[in-house]
Write a protein that holds these residues in place. Structure first.
Motif, PDB file in Angstrom:
ATOM      1  N   LEU A   1      -3.218  -5.515  -2.651  1.00 16.19           N
ATOM      2  CA  LEU A   1      -2.584  -5.998  -1.434  1.00 16.19           C
ATOM      3  C   LEU A   1      -3.079  -7.399  -1.147  1.00 16.19           C
ATOM      4  CD1 LEU A   1      -0.933  -5.580   1.217  1.00 16.19           C
ATOM      5  CD2 LEU A   1      -3.072  -4.751   2.232  1.00 16.19           C
TER       6      LEU A   1
ATOM      7  N   GLN B   1       1.327  -1.687  -7.775  1.00 16.16           N
ATOM      8  CA  GLN B   1       0.476  -1.125  -8.821  1.00 16.16           C
ATOM      9  C   GLN B   1       0.626  -1.937 -10.094  1.00 16.16           C
ATOM     10  OE1 GLN B   1       1.254   2.885 -10.191  1.00 16.16           O
ATOM     11  NE2 GLN B   1      -0.834   3.065 -10.916  1.00 16.16           N
TER      12      GLN B   1
ATOM     13  N   SER C   1      -3.708  -0.042  -6.367  1.00 16.97           N
ATOM     14  CA  SER C   1      -3.152  -0.758  -5.223  1.00 16.97           C
ATOM     15  C   SER C   1      -3.730  -2.163  -5.156  1.00 16.97           C
ATOM     16  CB  SER C   1      -3.487  -0.036  -3.920  1.00 16.97           C
ATOM     17  OG  SER C   1      -2.998   1.271  -3.939  1.00 16.97           O
TER      18      SER C   1
ATOM     19  N   ASP D   1      -7.731  -1.273  -4.853  1.00 17.64           N
ATOM     20  CA  ASP D   1      -8.116   0.121  -4.680  1.00 17.64           C
ATOM     21  C   ASP D   1      -7.759   0.909  -5.940  1.00 17.64           C
ATOM     22  OD1 ASP D   1      -9.003   2.407  -3.362  1.00 17.64           O
ATOM     23  OD2 ASP D   1      -7.062   2.792  -2.436  1.00 17.64           O
TER      24      ASP D   1
ATOM     25  N   GLU E   1       2.286  -6.379   0.751  1.00 16.37           N
ATOM     26  CA  GLU E   1       2.845  -5.215   0.072  1.00 16.37           C
ATOM     27  C   GLU E   1       1.837  -4.673  -0.925  1.00 16.37           C
ATOM     28  OE1 GLU E   1       6.741  -5.383  -1.677  1.00 16.37           O
ATOM     29  OE2 GLU E   1       7.401  -6.839  -0.192  1.00 16.37           O
ATOM     30  N   TRP E   2       1.690  -3.341  -0.956  1.00 15.80           N
ATOM     31  CA  TRP E   2       0.846  -2.692  -1.964  1.00 15.80           C
ATOM     32  C   TRP E   2       1.663  -2.544  -3.239  1.00 15.80           C
ATOM     33  CZ3 TRP E   2      -4.206  -2.043  -1.329  1.00 15.80           C
ATOM     34  CH2 TRP E   2      -4.713  -1.968  -0.036  1.00 15.80           C
TER      35      TRP E   2
END
Length: 90
Positions: A85, A33, A83, A66, A30-31
């Motif tokens: 992951l 933040q 992001s 990212d 899952e991405w």
């Protein structure tokens, strides 16, 4: 598995003056933040930012990062990792 952001502040002689840290569990695949804020130290001349994986991930686990942004906001230093992951081995 966990991942996190850490901000370290240093003075002119490279002595660490302080830190701010955020470490949280992240689900595989899952991405998510992360955003961390830390009070800027007036006498700091350097800052280092670390993004990493913690805990004891299984061998072969990878962490993709990212959109990492470092910005100064009214005496606060904010780091956003857009992001993260965690990819568990198949």
């Amino acid at each position: 598995m966990s991942a996190g952001l850490t901000i370290y502040w240093f003075d002119e002689s490279n002595t660490q003056m302080g830190q701010a840290r955020l470490i949280e569990a992240i689900p595989a695949g899952e991405w998510i933040q992360y955003v961390i804020e830390g009070q800027t130290l007036e006498s700091a001349s350097q800052v280092e930012v670390y993004v990493g994986m913690g805990g004891s991930p299984p061998a072969g686990t990878e962490l993709y990062v990212d959109d990492v942004v470092l910005e100064q906001l009214s005496g606060q230093l904010q780091v956003s990792a857009g992001s993260l992951l965690a990819a568990a081995p198949m």
